[in-house]
Write a protein that holds these residues in place. Sequence first.
Motif, PDB file in Angstrom:
ATOM      1  N   ALA A 230       0.851  -1.194   0.000  1.00 58.97           N
ATOM      2  CA  ALA A 230       0.000   0.000   0.000  1.00 58.97           C
ATOM      3  C   ALA A 230       0.880   1.234   0.000  1.00 58.97           C
ATOM      4  N   LEU A 231       0.602   2.164  -0.900  1.00 64.31           N
ATOM      5  CA  LEU A 231       1.268   3.461  -0.927  1.00 64.31           C
ATOM      6  C   LEU A 231       0.324   4.442  -0.245  1.00 64.31           C
ATOM      7  N   LEU A 232       0.628   4.792   0.997  1.00 63.14           N
ATOM      8  CA  LEU A 232      -0.275   5.545   1.862  1.00 63.14           C
ATOM      9  C   LEU A 232       0.128   7.012   1.889  1.00 63.14           C
ATOM     10  N   GLY A 233      -0.843   7.885   1.774  1.00 59.74           N
ATOM     11  CA  GLY A 233      -0.582   9.319   1.866  1.00 59.74           C
ATOM     12  C   GLY A 233      -1.870  10.100   1.809  1.00 59.74           C
ATOM     13  N   GLU A 234      -1.842  11.287   2.385  1.00 55.17           N
ATOM     14  CA  GLU A 234      -3.007  12.159   2.340  1.00 55.17           C
ATOM     15  C   GLU A 234      -3.257  12.638   0.911  1.00 55.17           C
ATOM     16  N   PRO A 235      -4.459  13.103   0.606  1.00 53.65           N
ATOM     17  CA  PRO A 235      -4.699  13.667  -0.727  1.00 53.65           C
ATOM     18  C   PRO A 235      -3.723  14.804  -1.019  1.00 53.65           C
ATOM     19  N   GLY A 236      -3.111  14.771  -2.183  1.00 49.09           N
ATOM     20  CA  GLY A 236      -2.124  15.767  -2.551  1.00 49.09           C
ATOM     21  C   GLY A 236      -0.709  15.437  -2.133  1.00 49.09           C
ATOM     22  N   SER A 237      -0.500  14.245  -1.581  1.00 51.17           N
ATOM     23  CA  SER A 237       0.843  13.877  -1.137  1.00 51.17           C
ATOM     24  C   SER A 237       1.721  13.354  -2.260  1.00 51.17           C
ATOM     25  N   GLY A 238       1.178  13.147  -3.457  1.00 52.36           N
ATOM     26  CA  GLY A 238       1.985  12.716  -4.592  1.00 52.36           C
ATOM     27  C   GLY A 238       1.836  11.259  -4.961  1.00 52.36           C
ATOM     28  N   LYS A 239       0.792  10.582  -4.472  1.00 51.55           N
ATOM     29  CA  LYS A 239       0.640   9.154  -4.766  1.00 51.55           C
ATOM     30  C   LYS A 239       0.405   8.918  -6.260  1.00 51.55           C
ATOM     31  N   THR A 240      -0.557   9.638  -6.827  1.00 53.27           N
ATOM     32  CA  THR A 240      -0.866   9.449  -8.247  1.00 53.27           C
ATOM     33  C   THR A 240       0.301   9.859  -9.123  1.00 53.27           C
ATOM     34  N   THR A 241       0.972  10.949  -8.765  1.00 54.45           N
ATOM     35  CA  THR A 241       2.141  11.370  -9.534  1.00 54.45           C
ATOM     36  C   THR A 241       3.233  10.318  -9.491  1.00 54.45           C
ATOM     37  N   ALA A 242       3.400   9.660  -8.354  1.00 51.71           N
ATOM     38  CA  ALA A 242       4.394   8.592  -8.256  1.00 51.71           C
ATOM     39  C   ALA A 242       4.065   7.447  -9.213  1.00 51.71           C
ATOM     40  N   LEU A 243       2.781   7.061  -9.283  1.00 44.05           N
ATOM     41  CA  LEU A 243       2.399   6.004 -10.219  1.00 44.05           C
ATOM     42  C   LEU A 243       2.639   6.433 -11.659  1.00 44.05           C
ATOM     43  N   ARG A 244       2.350   7.669 -11.978  1.00 45.83           N
ATOM     44  CA  ARG A 244       2.559   8.158 -13.345  1.00 45.83           C
ATOM     45  C   ARG A 244       4.047   8.195 -13.696  1.00 45.83           C
ATOM     46  N   LEU A 245       4.887   8.510 -12.716  1.00 43.48           N
ATOM     47  CA  LEU A 245       6.328   8.473 -12.961  1.00 43.48           C
ATOM     48  C   LEU A 245       6.804   7.038 -13.185  1.00 43.48           C
ATOM     49  N   MET A 246       6.245   6.095 -12.434  1.00 44.52           N
ATOM     50  CA  MET A 246       6.615   4.691 -12.644  1.00 44.52           C
ATOM     51  C   MET A 246       6.244   4.228 -14.046  1.00 44.52           C
ATOM     52  N   LEU A 247       5.108   4.692 -14.538  1.00 43.81           N
ATOM     53  CA  LEU A 247       4.625   4.283 -15.857  1.00 43.81           C
ATOM     54  C   LEU A 247       5.178   5.153 -16.979  1.00 43.81           C
ATOM     55  N   GLU A 248       6.051   6.109 -16.630  1.00 43.20           N
ATOM     56  CA  GLU A 248       6.655   7.002 -17.606  1.00 43.20           C
ATOM     57  C   GLU A 248       5.601   7.797 -18.373  1.00 43.20           C
ATOM     58  N   LEU A 249       4.544   8.146 -17.681  1.00 49.12           N
ATOM     59  CA  LEU A 249       3.506   8.989 -18.270  1.00 49.12           C
ATOM     60  C   LEU A 249       3.712  10.459 -17.938  1.00 49.12           C
ATOM     61  N   GLU A 250       4.720  10.764 -17.144  1.00 44.02           N
ATOM     62  CA  GLU A 250       4.975  12.134 -16.730  1.00 44.02           C
ATOM     63  C   GLU A 250       6.478  12.350 -16.692  1.00 44.02           C
ATOM     64  N   PRO A 251       6.952  13.521 -17.150  1.00 43.21           N
ATOM     65  CA  PRO A 251       8.405  13.757 -17.139  1.00 43.21           C
ATOM     66  C   PRO A 251       8.932  13.921 -15.724  1.00 43.21           C
ATOM     67  N   GLY A 252      10.153  13.520 -15.523  1.00 44.39           N
ATOM     68  CA  GLY A 252      10.782  13.629 -14.217  1.00 44.39           C
ATOM     69  C   GLY A 252      12.082  12.857 -14.207  1.00 44.39           C
ATOM     70  N   ARG A 253      12.572  12.606 -13.000  1.00 48.68           N
ATOM     71  CA  ARG A 253      13.815  11.869 -12.832  1.00 48.68           C
ATOM     72  C   ARG A 253      13.544  10.591 -12.059  1.00 48.68           C
ATOM     73  N   GLY A 254      14.477   9.675 -12.156  1.00 47.64           N
ATOM     74  CA  GLY A 254      14.325   8.402 -11.474  1.00 47.64           C
ATOM     75  C   GLY A 254      14.024   7.288 -12.458  1.00 47.64           C
ATOM     76  N   ILE A 255      13.967   6.097 -11.941  1.00 44.86           N
ATOM     77  CA  ILE A 255      13.729   4.930 -12.789  1.00 44.86           C
ATOM     78  C   ILE A 255      12.969   3.890 -11.982  1.00 44.86           C
ATOM     79  N   THR A 256      12.150   3.118 -12.664  1.00 39.69           N
ATOM     80  CA  THR A 256      11.384   2.038 -12.042  1.00 39.69           C
ATOM     81  C   THR A 256      11.660   0.753 -12.803  1.00 39.69           C
ATOM     82  N   TYR A 257      12.008  -0.292 -12.052  1.00 36.19           N
ATOM     83  CA  TYR A 257      12.286  -1.593 -12.651  1.00 36.19           C
ATOM     84  C   TYR A 257      11.113  -2.531 -12.409  1.00 36.19           C
ATOM     85  N   PHE A 258      10.654  -3.146 -13.470  1.00 39.72           N
ATOM     86  CA  PHE A 258       9.645  -4.190 -13.395  1.00 39.72           C
ATOM     87  C   PHE A 258      10.338  -5.509 -13.728  1.00 39.72           C
TER      88      PHE A 258
END
Length: 645
Positions: A33-61
Amino acid sequence: MLQAIGLTSTPRRDLPPLVDDLTFEARPGCVTALLGEPGSGKTTALRLMLELEPGRGITYFRGRPLHRIPHPGREVGVLLGDVPGHPSRTVRGQLRMLCAAVGVPASRADTMMEVVGIGGLRDQRLGSLSAGMDRRVALAAALLADPCTLLLDEPAAGLQPRERAWLHTLLRGHASLGGAVLFTTADAKEAARSADRVVSIASGRLVADQEAADFARTRLRPRVAVRTPHAARLADVLGREARAAHRAVEIVEESGSRLSVYGSNCAEIGEAAFRNGVLVHQLADETGDAGAPVTPVPQARTGAGGPVKTEARVEAGAPLRAVGGAPAPAAPDARPDQRPAPGGGFRAEPGTGAGSWPVAGPESEGRPSAGARPPHARSEPPASAVRRVGGPLRPLRYELRRLLGTAAPFLTTALVVAVSALTALVLARTGHTPRDRVLAAWPELVPLPPAALGAGLLGALAFGEEYRYPALAADRGTVPRRLGLLTAKLGVCSALALLLGALAVAADAAAVRLVFGRGPLGTWTEWAAPAASWAGLLVGCAWAGVLASAVFRSASAGLAAVLAVPVMVVPLVRKALEGPSAYPAAGFASRLRGLASAPWPTEADPYVLGAFRVMAQPVGAALLLSLMVLLCAYGFTGLRGRVRW
């Protein structure tokens, strides 16, 4: 295994990034579970994992970033937001269309509908589903290709308790077969009950990464649920005894017969009720919330020791009934746990059954742990560009199911045929319109005939519907630009435009013959050249709609581009072509035959000249010029995002 390393979103103007250096992992066989209050960045984190949003970092599947996976839809099942489907499409039609996109048999749709319990809703429209059924359809879509990893954004939002229990049971079953499940939530109690591991974030940064039991112990307050017909009396009794024993006890009235008691246990509450003769129907230990108590406020009551301070804590909208003793201490601050040791890798190949994977032994080579970077990773997290998710594996089958899944093509065809027949009757009645314009139902003052407008509309819907109800992307983002998908859309729209034009001409001829007793049709040779021009006009309008809606990402913009050809481009072309030519074009067909590698017979010269004569007309030249510009714009917009194939 899912491993997110150094995820950082693009900073906003004068504001910190929504996700800042977030690193964690989701192990196979576990629900995280990725737990956080609304606006804490949960959805943005998922979008970064899926490379749907520009940013830095990498996710390995399972050791590979998403852009290195040949078919991402078979590796990762995603639920971001609502089901992105056309409201008039049936559940079965939506899932069968997605089957063609991920390259699995159409029978998989019926299998997954039975797995998620919506087999009886296969003919229901997506727009008529409840929130619970909508979530079931979304989960069926995520599980179609039997993915190894599930990424779900607030999957239980808006669901009833029974639906929530069903959802988490399904996720638990998926994880038990070796899959990795990551879902976001803002409810700490839901995370503690439903997950094996809880990753807590705040303001986009990691707060804690704990096992569910440790999370419940360190961040949630235990409570006792009491059900009694004398709730007010029992609350008063517990408050008096707490003050006498100088203990901090918080009592919250959940309803008329239910209390939640913090700072006590079942034995103490049961003994107090027995001593005071209070009937109790239920005593049960439960997990409370994760919020820190608010500042104590005075209450208009006095006890034996003078004024009593109470903690004004309200849960589930209920008023505070009684509290005794000193203010209760806040829950201990969360601490990040140590990262688990590496070696939790696994190998899973998609099977054919519902959620069945043959799981082999651990796979250690090339599998980085969350606490150590892989050997090939740089010290600084690499930048990730917005990526177009792969197109459908069976593009022609996908496009046919997308087109025939709604009533739009059938309604458009019926409307175009009816309007075309009426217009042809009006033109035939005046007696001053040429026969070819009567058959096409094309008055002089109208920029395009009804059939051409209908073809342009159907072409605009080909990509416009994708942007409004995306089925090929994990979120409401860019639609993938693949040559196979574009070819399928152009081919299907061309066939549909020709069919629409043939039906319109047949309806016009039949209406004129029925009303006036004679039809405008002549011999085949007489109508060969106009028929070729008619087919070119329809196909050109359909292609213009497809390309314009892909470039401008809107069906209305695609239709506007079709209308702009006769209204804006044709006058410019006519102005450029008017006037005598300095060089005659006589003998063009013979010179062209000499350039061809396989010369055609001289009998084909009239047809070649007819085709070029059509393209030399203002409408044909304008349409050809518009198609070339739109095709270049389509290629430019598709490549400027640094697409990684």
